[in-house]
Design an enzyme around this catalytic site. Structure first.
Site, PDB file in Angstrom:
ATOM      1  N   ASP A 277     -24.963  38.797  23.038  1.00  0.00           N
ATOM      2  CA  ASP A 277     -25.365  39.900  22.763  1.00  0.00           C
ATOM      3  C   ASP A 277     -24.921  40.233  21.500  1.00  0.00           C
ATOM      4  OD1 ASP A 277     -25.588  42.597  24.799  1.00  0.00           O
ATOM      5  OD2 ASP A 277     -24.984  42.959  22.874  1.00  0.00           O
TER       6      ASP A 277
ATOM      7  N   ARG B 113     -18.652  44.254  22.893  1.00  0.00           N
ATOM      8  CA  ARG B 113     -19.131  43.878  24.346  1.00  0.00           C
ATOM      9  C   ARG B 113     -18.612  42.316  24.695  1.00  0.00           C
ATOM     10  NH1 ARG B 113     -24.153  46.689  27.076  1.00  0.00           N
ATOM     11  NH2 ARG B 113     -23.197  48.376  28.030  1.00  0.00           N
TER      12      ARG B 113
ATOM     13  N   THR C 113     -34.355  48.486  27.703  1.00  0.00           N
ATOM     14  CA  THR C 113     -35.715  48.927  27.526  1.00  0.00           C
ATOM     15  C   THR C 113     -35.839  50.435  27.767  1.00  0.00           C
ATOM     16  OG1 THR C 113     -36.042  48.361  30.002  1.00  0.00           O
ATOM     17  CG2 THR C 113     -36.760  46.727  28.449  1.00  0.00           C
TER      18      THR C 113
ATOM     19  N   SER D  77     -35.022  42.348  32.129  1.00  0.00           N
ATOM     20  CA  SER D  77     -35.117  43.707  32.078  1.00  0.00           C
ATOM     21  C   SER D  77     -36.420  44.300  33.017  1.00  0.00           C
ATOM     22  CB  SER D  77     -35.446  44.176  30.780  1.00  0.00           C
ATOM     23  OG  SER D  77     -34.561  43.322  29.618  1.00  0.00           O
TER      24      SER D  77
ATOM     25  N   GLU E 217     -34.401  42.551  38.630  1.00  0.00           N
ATOM     26  CA  GLU E 217     -33.124  42.687  39.137  1.00  0.00           C
ATOM     27  C   GLU E 217     -33.169  44.085  40.091  1.00  0.00           C
ATOM     28  OE1 GLU E 217     -30.804  40.485  39.336  1.00  0.00           O
ATOM     29  OE2 GLU E 217     -30.151  41.965  40.800  1.00  0.00           O
TER      30      GLU E 217
ATOM     31  N   LEU F 235     -30.243  44.933  41.491  1.00  0.00           N
ATOM     32  CA  LEU F 235     -28.683  45.441  41.947  1.00  0.00           C
ATOM     33  C   LEU F 235     -28.706  46.820  41.498  1.00  0.00           C
ATOM     34  CD1 LEU F 235     -26.983  45.858  39.175  1.00  0.00           C
ATOM     35  CD2 LEU F 235     -27.034  43.474  39.063  1.00  0.00           C
TER      36      LEU F 235
ATOM     37  N   CYS G  34     -31.770  54.168  35.003  1.00  0.00           N
ATOM     38  CA  CYS G  34     -33.146  53.631  35.476  1.00  0.00           C
ATOM     39  C   CYS G  34     -34.155  54.519  36.131  1.00  0.00           C
ATOM     40  CB  CYS G  34     -32.724  52.033  36.114  1.00  0.00           C
ATOM     41  SG  CYS G  34     -32.109  50.887  35.000  1.00  0.00           S
TER      42      CYS G  34
ATOM     43  N   PHE H  37     -22.313  58.527  37.142  1.00  0.00           N
ATOM     44  CA  PHE H  37     -23.539  58.954  37.926  1.00  0.00           C
ATOM     45  C   PHE H  37     -23.569  58.612  39.391  1.00  0.00           C
ATOM     46  CE2 PHE H  37     -26.339  55.259  38.964  1.00  0.00           C
ATOM     47  CZ  PHE H  37     -25.730  54.329  38.246  1.00  0.00           C
ATOM     48  N   LYS H  38     -22.500  57.500  39.924  1.00  0.00           N
ATOM     49  CA  LYS H  38     -22.113  57.648  41.330  1.00  0.00           C
ATOM     50  C   LYS H  38     -21.004  57.166  41.301  1.00  0.00           C
ATOM     51  CE  LYS H  38     -24.389  53.832  43.191  1.00  0.00           C
ATOM     52  NZ  LYS H  38     -25.087  52.547  43.306  1.00  0.00           N
TER      53      LYS H  38
HETATM   54  P1  NAD Z   1     -27.565  47.663  28.741  1.00  0.00           P
HETATM   55  O1  NAD Z   1     -27.705  48.524  27.465  1.00  0.00           O
HETATM   56  O2  NAD Z   1     -26.191  47.765  29.508  1.00  0.00           O
HETATM   57  O3  NAD Z   1     -27.407  46.217  28.086  1.00  0.00           O
HETATM   58  C1  NAD Z   1     -28.535  45.501  27.290  1.00  0.00           C
HETATM   59  C2  NAD Z   1     -27.793  44.781  26.331  1.00  0.00           C
HETATM   60  O4  NAD Z   1     -28.871  44.199  25.503  1.00  0.00           O
HETATM   61  C3  NAD Z   1     -26.725  45.564  25.281  1.00  0.00           C
HETATM   62  O5  NAD Z   1     -25.435  45.041  25.485  1.00  0.00           O
HETATM   63  C4  NAD Z   1     -27.332  45.415  24.035  1.00  0.00           C
HETATM   64  O6  NAD Z   1     -26.530  45.232  22.996  1.00  0.00           O
HETATM   65  C5  NAD Z   1     -28.125  44.144  24.039  1.00  0.00           C
HETATM   66  N1  NAD Z   1     -29.195  43.623  23.094  1.00  0.00           N
HETATM   67  C6  NAD Z   1     -30.156  44.467  22.760  1.00  0.00           C
HETATM   68  N2  NAD Z   1     -30.854  43.792  22.053  1.00  0.00           N
HETATM   69  C7  NAD Z   1     -30.488  42.630  21.865  1.00  0.00           C
HETATM   70  C8  NAD Z   1     -30.966  41.342  21.013  1.00  0.00           C
HETATM   71  N3  NAD Z   1     -31.746  41.313  20.133  1.00  0.00           N
HETATM   72  N4  NAD Z   1     -30.111  40.246  21.003  1.00  0.00           N
HETATM   73  C9  NAD Z   1     -28.981  40.192  21.877  1.00  0.00           C
HETATM   74  N5  NAD Z   1     -28.724  41.416  22.774  1.00  0.00           N
HETATM   75  C10 NAD Z   1     -29.325  42.563  22.614  1.00  0.00           C
HETATM   76  O7  NAD Z   1     -28.568  47.678  29.593  1.00  0.00           O
HETATM   77  P2  NAD Z   1     -28.686  47.306  31.293  1.00  0.00           P
HETATM   78  O8  NAD Z   1     -28.104  48.412  32.040  1.00  0.00           O
HETATM   79  O9  NAD Z   1     -27.947  46.028  31.236  1.00  0.00           O
HETATM   80  O10 NAD Z   1     -30.151  47.059  31.419  1.00  0.00           O
HETATM   81  C11 NAD Z   1     -30.963  45.809  31.056  1.00  0.00           C
HETATM   82  C12 NAD Z   1     -32.494  45.821  31.691  1.00  0.00           C
HETATM   83  O11 NAD Z   1     -32.026  45.760  33.112  1.00  0.00           O
HETATM   84  C13 NAD Z   1     -33.072  47.285  31.710  1.00  0.00           C
HETATM   85  O12 NAD Z   1     -34.511  47.052  31.343  1.00  0.00           O
HETATM   86  C14 NAD Z   1     -32.907  47.933  32.814  1.00  0.00           C
HETATM   87  O13 NAD Z   1     -33.705  48.841  33.213  1.00  0.00           O
HETATM   88  C15 NAD Z   1     -32.908  46.795  33.880  1.00  0.00           C
HETATM   89  N6  NAD Z   1     -31.969  47.157  35.150  1.00  0.00           N
HETATM   90  C16 NAD Z   1     -30.796  47.586  35.067  1.00  0.00           C
HETATM   91  C17 NAD Z   1     -30.108  47.906  36.039  1.00  0.00           C
HETATM   92  C18 NAD Z   1     -28.619  48.603  35.985  1.00  0.00           C
HETATM   93  O14 NAD Z   1     -28.241  48.802  37.116  1.00  0.00           O
HETATM   94  N7  NAD Z   1     -28.296  48.968  34.912  1.00  0.00           N
HETATM   95  C19 NAD Z   1     -30.554  47.635  37.304  1.00  0.00           C
HETATM   96  C20 NAD Z   1     -31.498  46.562  37.354  1.00  0.00           C
HETATM   97  C21 NAD Z   1     -32.461  46.548  36.177  1.00  0.00           C
HETATM   98  C1  UGA Z   2     -30.844  51.826  41.250  1.00  0.00           C
HETATM   99  C2  UGA Z   2     -31.307  51.095  42.632  1.00  0.00           C
HETATM  100  O1  UGA Z   2     -30.780  51.374  43.810  1.00  0.00           O
HETATM  101  C3  UGA Z   2     -31.460  49.639  42.199  1.00  0.00           C
HETATM  102  O2  UGA Z   2     -31.940  48.807  43.199  1.00  0.00           O
HETATM  103  C4  UGA Z   2     -32.179  49.057  40.752  1.00  0.00           C
HETATM  104  O3  UGA Z   2     -31.923  47.669  40.449  1.00  0.00           O
HETATM  105  C5  UGA Z   2     -31.441  50.006  39.813  1.00  0.00           C
HETATM  106  O4  UGA Z   2     -31.582  51.542  40.061  1.00  0.00           O
HETATM  107  C6  UGA Z   2     -32.041  49.893  38.363  1.00  0.00           C
HETATM  108  O5  UGA Z   2     -33.156  49.550  38.164  1.00  0.00           O
HETATM  109  O6  UGA Z   2     -31.105  50.342  37.372  1.00  0.00           O
HETATM  110  P1  UGA Z   2     -28.374  52.629  40.548  1.00  0.00           P
HETATM  111  O7  UGA Z   2     -29.293  53.631  39.904  1.00  0.00           O
HETATM  112  O8  UGA Z   2     -27.457  51.728  39.982  1.00  0.00           O
HETATM  113  O9  UGA Z   2     -29.319  51.503  41.296  1.00  0.00           O
HETATM  114  O10 UGA Z   2     -27.742  53.312  41.638  1.00  0.00           O
HETATM  115  P2  UGA Z   2     -28.167  53.956  43.102  1.00  0.00           P
HETATM  116  O11 UGA Z   2     -27.351  53.628  44.192  1.00  0.00           O
HETATM  117  O12 UGA Z   2     -29.890  53.678  43.407  1.00  0.00           O
HETATM  118  O13 UGA Z   2     -28.065  55.574  42.787  1.00  0.00           O
HETATM  119  C7  UGA Z   2     -28.767  56.302  41.812  1.00  0.00           C
HETATM  120  C8  UGA Z   2     -28.391  57.794  41.869  1.00  0.00           C
HETATM  121  O14 UGA Z   2     -29.026  58.052  43.110  1.00  0.00           O
HETATM  122  C9  UGA Z   2     -27.119  57.958  41.796  1.00  0.00           C
HETATM  123  O15 UGA Z   2     -26.819  59.159  40.935  1.00  0.00           O
HETATM  124  C10 UGA Z   2     -26.780  58.460  43.147  1.00  0.00           C
HETATM  125  O16 UGA Z   2     -25.564  59.110  43.496  1.00  0.00           O
HETATM  126  C11 UGA Z   2     -27.984  59.032  43.555  1.00  0.00           C
HETATM  127  N1  UGA Z   2     -28.173  58.970  45.063  1.00  0.00           N
HETATM  128  C12 UGA Z   2     -28.578  57.981  45.754  1.00  0.00           C
HETATM  129  C13 UGA Z   2     -28.362  60.190  45.850  1.00  0.00           C
HETATM  130  O17 UGA Z   2     -28.035  61.382  45.330  1.00  0.00           O
HETATM  131  N2  UGA Z   2     -28.558  60.228  47.007  1.00  0.00           N
HETATM  132  C14 UGA Z   2     -28.621  59.188  47.709  1.00  0.00           C
HETATM  133  O18 UGA Z   2     -28.946  59.229  48.848  1.00  0.00           O
HETATM  134  C15 UGA Z   2     -28.567  57.900  47.085  1.00  0.00           C
END
Ligand code: NAD
Ligand code: UGA
Length: 458
Positions: A33, A38, A88, A127, A157, A159, A272, A334-335
């Site tokens: 990163d 971080r 993204t 991503s 992903e 999760l 997201c 947020f949760k």
């Molecule tokens: P995040 O902001 O927590 O992490 C992204 C990281 O990438 C940052 O630490 C940033 O410094 C790093 N970065 C950016 N440009 C870079 C580069 N050129 N070289 C090296 N590092 C670099 O984001 P996140 O929550 O982990 O989400 C990442 C992606 O996964 C997004 O597209 C998001 O939509 C997707 N996603 C997120 C979740 C989630 O629960 N947060 C779940 C599923 C999918």
């Molecule tokens: C969500 C999806 O559940 C994941 O599958 C996906 O990978 C992820 O987005 C992503 O792409 O980032 P996340 O946002 O981490 O995961 O958490 P959720 O459990 O989905 O909750 C999202 C929001 O909805 C929270 O604010 C939660 O409190 C709210 N929520 C969820 C409600 O208000 N009611 C519900 O019944 C469920």
């Protein structure tokens, strides 16, 4: 041994790679990163994110076959497989501002891979990206004078934060999308082989690239749509005397609907849902599907309405003015079970209360630091207090905005005694025992339920 690299050590890159490293001791996994703080945190006793069970997984593999580094360039060429998990976010400028995904970080990464690579690589989209991004990436990567071939794979992903480790350990499915060519199929197999180390093969789906990319956006849109749908019903419940918990239970027993994601709330948050739906809306508009775009956009509008409605309800219940009144927000994340405050409804409520000149105090077990950063300049007008009892002292109202289990176990009798009377509680997550709170003397407002109020004029 396969050398796996992940670019981006955030909420996705860190946990996913830790789980892969823990199940695949034969592979070497490096997570890089550009954010040095971080990377240092991933190597320390205090991980950069709070996620139940994550510490043990990281510890099991750290410095064995899991490494964190800021040396992005150096590690690119060593890698056979590169997962890209950079952020993204929604674009804030130019064409598609406020809707389209900002792909600059992703594209920079692709060019950086190309610049440093001397051998062919599999590049994996981890991503969340708009459909057909892989096509652009393949063009950037494969238009090179080095004679190198890159295969682009989509492996979105799924999760959720707060249950990330559990979701990775035991996913409903893993999705791997790739091309139909010989090298495309080989690349798909290489990714399938990693997950097959601990996930039953039948739960690993392989599809074409575009189905995989679109399935991720569609899954988030569906999940968010369920929350907005039950929240829409909650507004109607409040007008009619129906109880949203009873309605959710009744409809969820129909196994075509199912019981999950039917919890009415102050709205969905997280980094997201909103971003991915707006991305979907933008894609639909781009392809001329205006009605389809409008349909999905309503999910976001409904969510904003639910948050605004919650604040309006506080103002009107507190005799139409909250200026100068102390209001305690229980929760910032947020949760529950995460320290993440990105797009948190708690902070939307906080901003709404500040706009009415309330004195806002926020408490949260893990997310206060992130909340302070997220609120920017507005943080100066907010009190951050880790102890909920102190937060509630001398407050006119408490609003539950994150469903932390610890808020169900507090001594509300003591809390009531310390508050200004009449004392109000707004349960934005429907987690408390409302009848008991009413019996203690609170005026209780929950989501989608008739209010329980004492008539103080009697
Ligand atoms: P995040 O902001 O927590 O992490 C992204 C990281 O990438 C940052 O630490 C940033 O410094 C790093 N970065 C950016 N440009 C870079 C580069 N050129 N070289 C090296 N590092 C670099 O984001 P996140 O929550 O982990 O989400 C990442 C992606 O996964 C997004 O597209 C998001 O939509 C997707 N996603 C997120 C979740 C989630 O629960 N947060 C779940 C599923 C999918
Ligand atoms: C969500 C999806 O559940 C994941 O599958 C996906 O990978 C992820 O987005 C992503 O792409 O980032 P996340 O946002 O981490 O995961 O958490 P959720 O459990 O989905 O909750 C999202 C929001 O909805 C929270 O604010 C939660 O409190 C709210 N929520 C969820 C409600 O208000 N009611 C519900 O019944 C469920």
């Amino acid at each position: 041994m396969t050398n796996i690299l992940c670019i981006g050590a955030g909420y996705v890159g860190g946990p996913t790679m830790a789980v892969i490293a823990s199940h695949c001791p034969q592979h070497r996994v490096v997570v890089v990163d550009i954010n040095a703080a971080r990377i240092a945190a991933w190597q320390s006793d205090r991980l950069p994110i709070y996620e139940p069970g994550l510490e043990a997984v990281v510890r099991s593999a750290l410095n064995r076959n899991l490494f964190f580094s800021t040396e992005v360039d150096r590690h690119i060429d060593e890698a056979d497989i590169i997962f890209v998990s950079v952020n993204t976010p929604t674009k804030t400028f130019g064409q598609g501002a406020g809707r389209a995904a900002d792909l600059q970080y992703w594209e920079k990464t692709a060019r950086q891979i190309l610049h440093n690579a001397t051998t062919p690589k599999i590049v994996v989209e981890k991503s969340t990206l708009p459909v057909r991004t892989a096509e652009a990436m393949e063009q950037i990567l494969n238009y090179n004078s080095k004679g190198l071939h890159f295969d682009v794979i989509s492996n979105p992903e799924f999760l959720a934060e707060g249950t990330a480790v559990q979701d990775m350990e035991n996913p409903d499915r893993v999705l791997v999308g790739g091309k139909d060519s010989i090298s495309g199929q080989k690349a798909i197999q290489a990714i399938v082989d990693i997950y097959a180390q601990w996930i039953p093969r039948e739960r690993i789906l392989t599809t074409n690239l575009w189905s995989s990319e679109l399935s991720k956006l569609a899954a988030n849109a569906y999940l968010a749509q369920r929350v907005s749908s039950i929240n829409a019903i909650s507004a109607l419940c409040e007008k009619t005397g129906a109880d949203v918990t009873e309605v959710a239970h009744a409809i969820g027993l129909d196994n075509r609907i199912g019981p999950r994601f039917l919890r009415a709330s102050v709205g969905f948050g997280g980094s997201c849902f909103k971003k991915d739906i707006l991305n979907l809306v933008y894609l639909c508009e781009f392809y001329g599907l205006k009605e389809v775009a409008n349909y999905w956009e309503q999910v976001v509008s409904m969510n904003e309405h639910q948050q605004t409605r919650f604040v309006s309800n506080i103002v009107s219940s507190l005799f139409n003015t909250i200026a100068g009144k102390r209001i305690a927000l229980f929760g910032a994340a947020f949760k529950a079970n995460t320290s993440d405050t990105r797009e948190s409804p708690a902070l939307a409520v906080c901003r709404g209360l500040l706009a009415e000149h309330a004195e806002v105090v926020i408490t949260d077990p893990y997310a206060l630091e992130n909340a302070r950063n997220e609120l920017g300049e507005q943080a100066d007008r907010v009190i951050f207090e880790p102890d909920p009892y102190v937060a509630a002292r001398e407050a006119h109202a408490i609003a539950i905005v994150t469903e932390w289990a610890q808020y169900t176990e507090l001594d509300y009798k003591t809390i009531f005694a310390s508050m200004i009377k009449p004392a109000f509680i707004f349960d934005g997550r429907n987690i408390l025992d409302h009848k008991r709170l009413y019996a203690l003397g609170f005026n209780v407002y929950a989501i989608g339920k008739p209010p329980l109020t004492h008539n103080h004029a009697d």
